[in-house]
Design an enzyme around this catalytic site. Structure first.
Site, PDB file in Angstrom:
ATOM      1  N   TYR A  79       8.488  23.439  36.160  1.00  0.00           N
ATOM      2  CA  TYR A  79       9.442  24.414  36.287  1.00  0.00           C
ATOM      3  C   TYR A  79       9.706  24.645  37.760  1.00  0.00           C
ATOM      4  O   TYR A  79       8.756  24.842  38.663  1.00  0.00           O
ATOM      5  CB  TYR A  79       8.916  25.712  35.599  1.00  0.00           C
ATOM      6  CG  TYR A  79       9.667  26.823  35.737  1.00  0.00           C
ATOM      7  CD1 TYR A  79      10.760  27.169  34.725  1.00  0.00           C
ATOM      8  CD2 TYR A  79       9.489  27.694  36.873  1.00  0.00           C
ATOM      9  CE1 TYR A  79      11.678  28.231  34.966  1.00  0.00           C
ATOM     10  CE2 TYR A  79      10.212  28.830  36.977  1.00  0.00           C
ATOM     11  CZ  TYR A  79      11.296  29.172  36.121  1.00  0.00           C
ATOM     12  OH  TYR A  79      12.037  30.153  36.040  1.00  0.00           O
TER      13      TYR A  79
ATOM     14  N   GLN B 144      16.240  28.982  36.188  1.00  0.00           N
ATOM     15  CA  GLN B 144      16.543  30.681  35.682  1.00  0.00           C
ATOM     16  C   GLN B 144      18.274  30.652  35.852  1.00  0.00           C
ATOM     17  O   GLN B 144      18.728  31.273  35.073  1.00  0.00           O
ATOM     18  CB  GLN B 144      16.226  31.619  36.838  1.00  0.00           C
ATOM     19  CG  GLN B 144      16.468  32.862  36.276  1.00  0.00           C
ATOM     20  CD  GLN B 144      15.583  34.087  37.098  1.00  0.00           C
ATOM     21  OE1 GLN B 144      14.405  34.249  36.652  1.00  0.00           O
ATOM     22  NE2 GLN B 144      16.041  34.719  38.076  1.00  0.00           N
TER      23      GLN B 144
ATOM     24  N   THR C 214      54.701   9.005  23.588  1.00  0.00           N
ATOM     25  CA  THR C 214      53.823   8.370  24.428  1.00  0.00           C
ATOM     26  C   THR C 214      54.446   8.793  25.823  1.00  0.00           C
ATOM     27  O   THR C 214      55.651   8.879  25.832  1.00  0.00           O
ATOM     28  CB  THR C 214      53.579   7.256  24.204  1.00  0.00           C
ATOM     29  OG1 THR C 214      54.681   6.372  24.530  1.00  0.00           O
ATOM     30  CG2 THR C 214      52.964   6.519  23.094  1.00  0.00           C
TER      31      THR C 214
ATOM     32  N   LYS D 140      61.423  37.557  27.243  1.00  0.00           N
ATOM     33  CA  LYS D 140      60.307  36.658  26.867  1.00  0.00           C
ATOM     34  C   LYS D 140      59.506  36.908  26.048  1.00  0.00           C
ATOM     35  O   LYS D 140      59.033  38.026  25.403  1.00  0.00           O
ATOM     36  CB  LYS D 140      59.630  37.015  28.287  1.00  0.00           C
ATOM     37  CG  LYS D 140      60.199  36.527  29.637  1.00  0.00           C
ATOM     38  CD  LYS D 140      60.267  34.995  29.918  1.00  0.00           C
ATOM     39  CE  LYS D 140      59.077  34.724  30.376  1.00  0.00           C
ATOM     40  NZ  LYS D 140      59.005  33.201  30.692  1.00  0.00           N
TER      41      LYS D 140
ATOM     42  N   SER E 135      57.180  40.076  28.493  1.00  0.00           N
ATOM     43  CA  SER E 135      57.219  40.360  30.031  1.00  0.00           C
ATOM     44  C   SER E 135      57.529  41.715  30.420  1.00  0.00           C
ATOM     45  O   SER E 135      58.341  42.400  29.651  1.00  0.00           O
ATOM     46  CB  SER E 135      58.449  39.431  30.609  1.00  0.00           C
ATOM     47  OG  SER E 135      58.536  39.895  32.014  1.00  0.00           O
TER      48      SER E 135
ATOM     49  N   ASN F 125      55.851  34.900  25.574  1.00  0.00           N
ATOM     50  CA  ASN F 125      54.917  33.870  26.244  1.00  0.00           C
ATOM     51  C   ASN F 125      53.833  33.569  25.496  1.00  0.00           C
ATOM     52  O   ASN F 125      53.295  34.308  24.790  1.00  0.00           O
ATOM     53  CB  ASN F 125      54.634  34.464  27.606  1.00  0.00           C
ATOM     54  CG  ASN F 125      55.649  34.653  28.555  1.00  0.00           C
ATOM     55  OD1 ASN F 125      56.531  33.956  28.682  1.00  0.00           O
ATOM     56  ND2 ASN F 125      55.432  35.936  29.166  1.00  0.00           N
TER      57      ASN F 125
ATOM     58  N   SER G 161      16.086  38.483  36.360  1.00  0.00           N
ATOM     59  CA  SER G 161      16.918  38.009  35.656  1.00  0.00           C
ATOM     60  C   SER G 161      17.320  38.891  34.462  1.00  0.00           C
ATOM     61  O   SER G 161      18.023  38.687  33.385  1.00  0.00           O
ATOM     62  CB  SER G 161      16.649  36.654  35.175  1.00  0.00           C
ATOM     63  OG  SER G 161      15.209  36.845  34.778  1.00  0.00           O
TER      64      SER G 161
HETATM   65  N1  ARG Z   1      12.887  34.475  34.401  1.00  0.00           N
HETATM   66  C1  ARG Z   1      12.474  33.004  34.459  1.00  0.00           C
HETATM   67  C2  ARG Z   1      13.664  32.170  34.164  1.00  0.00           C
HETATM   68  O1  ARG Z   1      14.533  32.613  33.318  1.00  0.00           O
HETATM   69  C3  ARG Z   1      11.435  33.171  33.397  1.00  0.00           C
HETATM   70  C4  ARG Z   1      10.208  32.064  34.127  1.00  0.00           C
HETATM   71  C5  ARG Z   1       9.587  32.434  34.858  1.00  0.00           C
HETATM   72  N2  ARG Z   1       8.587  31.644  35.571  1.00  0.00           N
HETATM   73  C6  ARG Z   1       8.085  31.625  36.512  1.00  0.00           C
HETATM   74  N3  ARG Z   1       7.220  30.735  36.746  1.00  0.00           N
HETATM   75  N4  ARG Z   1       8.218  32.513  37.446  1.00  0.00           N
HETATM   76  O2  ARG Z   1      13.272  31.102  34.292  1.00  0.00           O
END
Ligand code: ARG
Length: 466
Positions: A325, A330, A163, A291, A285, A293, A30
């Site tokens: 979690y 993510q 209206t 035009k 345009s 826009n 991520s």
């Molecule tokens: N990159 C993860 C997220 O954004 C961080 C949390 C990861 N936690 C885990 N137990 N792998 O959610």
């Protein structure tokens, strides 16, 4: 091979004989998008180091070194133009830890004591969302100020009220501007409400069950500007309501902007011709030289679609997730970032659009008079003469038909013709059918009578401190 001396690539290598597949990393990493949390991750880490010291886990001297390294890391992070994906770090939390270990060796590895990425990311995201909410709220205020300036400029300008997009009754243009002001006021307070519920600190929840170290979570929450710690560790790491609420408030605000944009698009057409937008927020345009826009307003309309999509994306992600979690969470970041970013641009451009609008007062006045917009006024006049409202409605309807057939307005009809359908009409009726009289009669709280609109404008101005 175990690796205890160097900065690790992952935070969980010990149990694994082989590293992750490249394709797994493509779906799992991520860092490319959670890099935006780097500031918050460092801020949270500095507070966590202090909390560990208070719990007797770290020595004062260790916290000082961690704090110095984290401060330096923040400077380094801010200088980077792009997420450091070459680092091989899976996410922003991994990156920060990697860098810390590289800078401090074994001490860097102590910081994660009693903490999990689960409470870490929940905390980071709350910190980020809180700051973004504050920015959007300030931008809403700026747009509200632009609407106040418009109401000020056009305080006496009559404007058609619709209206069904059919001419209904005249209003003041300032009344219209203040209508949009009110919607934005709700958006601003809705964000403030979301902020109040968001402002609790999950840190100390650890992975799910609560940290095993004697952390003073109240003090930790306070250090990070939160009102209190989250009261339940499972909920603390599993909850994304704060993001949903922020997204919900953004979506409603985006809808308001789309309605404002749509009105300006319509009113600026050649057919309506009541407003012209500044060149700077319109486009031409490539083929049609004539035009102009209303692209900015069209994008106010268009962006509402994607922001609603962002809200729906996260709602669906959270639906049915078991506590606590799950990696699905993510997926919370990109829609949240997207919605708050795009709403920010929309709010800023909307203020620019409003400041650049020049209304054609002659055409606004003509449109306010057109379409028998004073028909209700004639019926009310008849009520004043003792005619029951339903009968008055019927009689005026017949007069509208007559006027339509002759191609004239109600006030153009001679008194005798008026009387033929509405016998209670007297010679004083014509004074009641003027635009000014029609406006002045709407003299209630929230009405468009000029005195009421002036009072509403003064209230709006003092509310905003504008
Ligand atoms: N990159 C993860 C997220 O954004 C961080 C949390 C990861 N936690 C885990 N137990 N792998 O959610």
């Amino acid at each position: 091979m175990t690796n205890t001396d160097h900065a690790p690539h992952s935070l969980w290598g010990g149990r694994f004989a082989s590293g992750p597949d490249a394709l797994f990393r493509a779906i799992n990493d991520s860092l490319p998008f959670d890099w935006r949390l780097v500031r918050q991750d460092i801020e949270g880490s500095r507070a966590w180091a202090k909390a560990l010291a208070r719990a007797g886990v770290l020595a004062g001297e260790e916290v000082a070194r961690l704090d110095g390294a984290l401060a330096a890391l923040e400077t380094e992070a801010m200088s980077l133009a792009a997420p450091p994906v070459d680092s091989g770090a899976e996410d922003v939390h991994t990156w920060v830890e990697q860098k810390l270990v590289a800078a401090l060796g074994p001490l860097g590895k102590k910081l994660h004591t009693g903490r999990s990425r689960n409470d870490q990311v929940a905390t980071d995201l709350r910190l980020w969302t809180r700051a973004a909410i504050d920015e959007r709220a300030a931008e809403i205020r700026e747009l509200q100020r632009a609407l106040i300036r418009l109401a000020d400029r056009e305080i006496d300008t009559p404007f058609p009220g619709y209206t069904h997009l059919q001419p209904a009754q005249p209003v003041l243009l300032a009344h219209w501007a203040l209508a949009h002001f009110e919607a934005l006021d709700r958006d601003r307070t809705r964000l403030a409400d979301a902020r109040a519920r968001l402002n609790r600190c999950p840190l100390g929840s650890a992975a799910l069950a609560g940290t095993a170290y004697p952390i003073d979570r109240e003090a930790l929450a306070k250090d990070l500007g939160f009102d209190a710690p989250t009261p339940n560790s499972l909920d603390g790491v599993a909850d994304r309501d704060f993001a949903l609420e922020a997204l919900g408030a953004c979506a409603v605000c985006a809808i308001h902007l789309s309605r404002l944009g749509e009105e300006l698009i319509i009113y600026s057409t050649r057919e309506f011709g009541m407003v012209e937008m500044d060149d700077a927020v319109t486009s031409g345009s490539s083929i049609m030289p004539q035009k102009k826009n209303p692209d900015a307003c069209e994008l106010l309309r268009g962006k509402a679609g994607r922001i609603i999509g962002d809200l729906v994306a996260l709602l669906v992600t959270c639906k049915g997730l078991p506590l606590a979690y799950n990696k699905d969470l993510q997926e919370d970041k990109e829609p949240l970032f997207d919605a708050l970013d795009h709403l920010g641009v929309c709010l800023r451009i909307a203020a620019r659009v409003i400041d650049g609008c020049s209304f054609d007062r002659t055409r606004c006045r003509a449109a306010a008079l057109a379409g028998f917009a004073n028909a209700t006024e004639l019926a009310d006049y008849l009520v004043g003469q003792g005619v029951p409202f339903r009968d008055a409605h019927e009689q005026v309807g017949a007069l509208v038909r007559l006027a339509l057939a002759r191609g004239v307005t109600l006030e153009d009809l001679p008194l005798d013709d008026l009387r033929a359908h509405a016998p209670a009409v007297k010679g004083d009726v014509f004074g009641r059918l003027t635009l000014e009289s029609t406006l002045a009669k709407r003299d209630v709280t929230g009405g468009t009578a000029p005195a009421r609109v002036r009072a509403a404008l003064a209230r709006a101005r003092s509310e905003l401190g504008a």
